[in-house]
Write a protein that holds these residues in place. Sequence first.
Motif, mmCIF file in Angstrom:
data_model
loop_
_atom_site.group_PDB
_atom_site.id
_atom_site.type_symbol
_atom_site.label_atom_id
_atom_site.label_comp_id
_atom_site.label_asym_id
_atom_site.label_seq_id
_atom_site.Cartn_x
_atom_site.Cartn_y
_atom_site.Cartn_z
ATOM 1 N N PRO A 84 -8.088 3.488 18.349
ATOM 2 C CA PRO A 84 -9.272 3.195 17.543
ATOM 3 C C PRO A 84 -9.684 1.723 17.643
ATOM 4 O O PRO A 84 -8.845 0.838 17.722
ATOM 5 N N GLU A 85 -10.985 1.442 17.619
ATOM 6 C CA GLU A 85 -11.511 0.101 17.822
ATOM 7 C C GLU A 85 -11.086 -0.869 16.726
ATOM 8 O O GLU A 85 -10.885 -2.064 16.968
ATOM 9 N N VAL A 86 -10.933 -0.382 15.483
ATOM 10 C CA VAL A 86 -10.588 -1.283 14.380
ATOM 11 C C VAL A 86 -9.192 -1.874 14.551
ATOM 12 O O VAL A 86 -8.906 -2.957 14.050
ATOM 13 N N VAL A 87 -8.317 -1.201 15.275
ATOM 14 C CA VAL A 87 -6.948 -1.682 15.420
ATOM 15 C C VAL A 87 -6.880 -3.020 16.148
ATOM 16 O O VAL A 87 -6.257 -3.969 15.656
ATOM 17 N N PRO A 88 -7.513 -3.183 17.334
ATOM 18 C CA PRO A 88 -7.451 -4.491 17.982
ATOM 19 C C PRO A 88 -8.074 -5.602 17.159
ATOM 20 O O PRO A 88 -7.623 -6.753 17.216
ATOM 21 N N GLN A 110 -13.173 -1.412 6.573
ATOM 22 C CA GLN A 110 -14.174 -0.882 7.507
ATOM 23 C C GLN A 110 -13.873 0.563 7.911
ATOM 24 O O GLN A 110 -14.747 1.273 8.394
ATOM 25 N N ASP A 111 -12.645 0.967 7.724
ATOM 26 C CA ASP A 111 -12.221 2.300 8.155
ATOM 27 C C ASP A 111 -11.548 2.989 6.972
ATOM 28 O O ASP A 111 -10.459 2.609 6.563
ATOM 29 N N VAL A 112 -12.222 4.005 6.403
ATOM 30 C CA VAL A 112 -11.696 4.651 5.197
ATOM 31 C C VAL A 112 -10.347 5.320 5.462
ATOM 32 O O VAL A 112 -9.502 5.397 4.580
ATOM 33 N N VAL A 113 -10.154 5.796 6.690
ATOM 34 C CA VAL A 113 -8.867 6.406 7.021
ATOM 35 C C VAL A 113 -7.773 5.354 6.997
ATOM 36 O O VAL A 113 -6.674 5.590 6.486
ATOM 37 N N LEU A 114 -8.069 4.167 7.515
ATOM 38 C CA LEU A 114 -7.093 3.084 7.531
ATOM 39 C C LEU A 114 -6.770 2.611 6.116
ATOM 40 O O LEU A 114 -5.620 2.292 5.805
ATOM 41 N N VAL A 115 -7.780 2.563 5.242
ATOM 42 C CA VAL A 115 -7.538 2.210 3.839
ATOM 43 C C VAL A 115 -6.512 3.168 3.230
ATOM 44 O O VAL A 115 -5.539 2.746 2.589
ATOM 45 N N ALA A 116 -6.722 4.449 3.447
ATOM 46 C CA ALA A 116 -5.799 5.449 2.900
ATOM 47 C C ALA A 116 -4.408 5.295 3.494
ATOM 48 O O ALA A 116 -3.405 5.429 2.778
ATOM 49 N N GLU A 117 -4.337 4.998 4.784
ATOM 50 C CA GLU A 117 -3.037 4.833 5.449
ATOM 51 C C GLU A 117 -2.268 3.652 4.875
ATOM 52 O O GLU A 117 -1.066 3.729 4.617
ATOM 53 N N VAL A 118 -2.954 2.530 4.686
ATOM 54 C CA VAL A 118 -2.306 1.319 4.186
ATOM 55 C C VAL A 118 -1.798 1.536 2.764
ATOM 56 O O VAL A 118 -0.668 1.164 2.429
ATOM 57 N N ILE A 119 -2.632 2.145 1.926
ATOM 58 C CA ILE A 119 -2.227 2.379 0.539
ATOM 59 C C ILE A 119 -1.088 3.393 0.473
ATOM 60 O O ILE A 119 -0.121 3.231 -0.282
ATOM 61 N N ARG A 120 -1.180 4.446 1.275
ATOM 62 C CA ARG A 120 -0.110 5.453 1.287
ATOM 63 C C ARG A 120 1.208 4.839 1.753
ATOM 64 O O ARG A 120 2.261 5.119 1.182
ATOM 65 N N GLU A 121 1.134 3.982 2.762
ATOM 66 C CA GLU A 121 2.350 3.341 3.263
ATOM 67 C C GLU A 121 2.995 2.469 2.187
ATOM 68 O O GLU A 121 4.213 2.476 1.992
ATOM 69 N N ALA A 122 2.167 1.694 1.465
ATOM 70 C CA ALA A 122 2.695 0.813 0.422
ATOM 71 C C ALA A 122 3.334 1.597 -0.716
ATOM 72 O O ALA A 122 4.250 1.099 -1.381
ATOM 73 N N ALA A 136 -6.365 -1.866 -1.129
ATOM 74 C CA ALA A 136 -5.908 -2.310 0.185
ATOM 75 C C ALA A 136 -5.282 -3.696 0.141
ATOM 76 O O ALA A 136 -4.290 -3.964 0.828
ATOM 77 N N GLU A 137 -5.848 -4.602 -0.652
ATOM 78 C CA GLU A 137 -5.321 -5.971 -0.700
ATOM 79 C C GLU A 137 -3.890 -5.981 -1.231
ATOM 80 O O GLU A 137 -3.007 -6.638 -0.671
ATOM 81 N N ALA A 138 -3.644 -5.246 -2.315
ATOM 82 C CA ALA A 138 -2.292 -5.174 -2.870
ATOM 83 C C ALA A 138 -1.348 -4.489 -1.883
ATOM 84 O O ALA A 138 -0.177 -4.862 -1.761
ATOM 85 N N ALA A 139 -1.866 -3.504 -1.176
ATOM 86 C CA ALA A 139 -1.038 -2.792 -0.200
ATOM 87 C C ALA A 139 -0.618 -3.719 0.926
ATOM 88 O O ALA A 139 0.534 -3.683 1.385
ATOM 89 N N ILE A 140 -1.534 -4.560 1.396
ATOM 90 C CA ILE A 140 -1.222 -5.494 2.481
ATOM 91 C C ILE A 140 -0.168 -6.498 2.046
ATOM 92 O O ILE A 140 0.730 -6.864 2.815
ATOM 93 N N VAL A 141 -0.265 -6.949 0.799
ATOM 94 C CA VAL A 141 0.755 -7.862 0.267
ATOM 95 C C VAL A 141 2.112 -7.163 0.256
ATOM 96 O O VAL A 141 3.143 -7.745 0.628
ATOM 97 N N MET A 142 2.149 -5.910 -0.151
ATOM 98 C CA MET A 142 3.399 -5.150 -0.212
ATOM 99 C C MET A 142 4.006 -4.985 1.187
ATOM 100 O O MET A 142 5.200 -5.170 1.396
ATOM 101 N N LEU A 143 3.172 -4.671 2.157
ATOM 102 C CA LEU A 143 3.669 -4.412 3.506
ATOM 103 C C LEU A 143 4.140 -5.685 4.201
ATOM 104 O O LEU A 143 5.127 -5.669 4.936
#
Length: 327
Positions: A84-88, A110-122, A136-143
Amino acid sequence: MKKWLNRLIGGTDGGAPASTAPAPVADTAAAAPADTGVDLAWYRWLTASGEPDTGGGDGAVLLERLHALARDPAGAAGLVPRVPEVVPQLLHSLADEGASTADLARQVAQDVVLVAEVIREANSAYYRPITPVKNAEAAIVMLGENGLRMLLARIAFRPVINMPADRFVRHAIPRVWDQSVKCALAASLMAPGLSTGVFECYLAGLMQNLGLVIGLRLAGQLRSEGLLPGAPGFAPAFVPALLDASRQLSAAIALHWDFPRDVAEAIAAAGQPGAAHLAQALAQGDRIAKLRMLVDAHVLGENDALVSDGLSSFQRRCFGKLDGLEH
């Protein structure tokens, strides 16, 4: 593909590329698998094979094709989809020390699927937050940076490895992807004890089964052409030869994609005596992941000797951490 992988592993677009020479294809007759018993049980379950046969000669054409692809990594790499383009874009930001968590969160958004992935991972059992993470911001801090890189690598590889297949192996491909994710995490957990890179082990774990996926798809194609009657034989000599040839193909593609040479070499050498520490971590992670899947599928029991006696105390803790792992 090469550019985003350079960013993923911490390099830059302007750096000198790694050698694209294919990894040498090992002599499968001389290869020494780390645990043939586990590999045989896992392959039989993976492919829903029947009782072992004594021939396995019907798989020779498949092995020959895999070896040929390993000598042509550019052609082999063309058999798998792009990322996916958002990854690079995100990987570029991760390499920028000036990028803030808010900046990363905006790109994730920018990618609703990625938002869900990040939050689910956290919120996963691996991170075990005290209170649920809801943005997403809190999830990124957690990861953290390394956790986010691992998640992005997994998202990028999912369509590459978990791609459509014919009816003969359709049930097997999701199992291979599941094992890849579990192997990546288990190998990364083994890394500190072997003084090797955590993210490099994770990347090797995700990548090592790519050749097997190509092999399974190729088996279906050969069957449709009448060159491979039935499923590849479940002969004891065939299974380690297939898995080894698949790893050599994965390693060749890894070099073609500018993976670090030590990651590609670890994939090629995993399970062989005297291998480097990264290869040892990968082999241990691979075995733990396969055992986890066999226990979860009720092929083996939790107290089977392969688990209770075959794993160290730390490896058993890692085995437990893979229980219920979502991907």
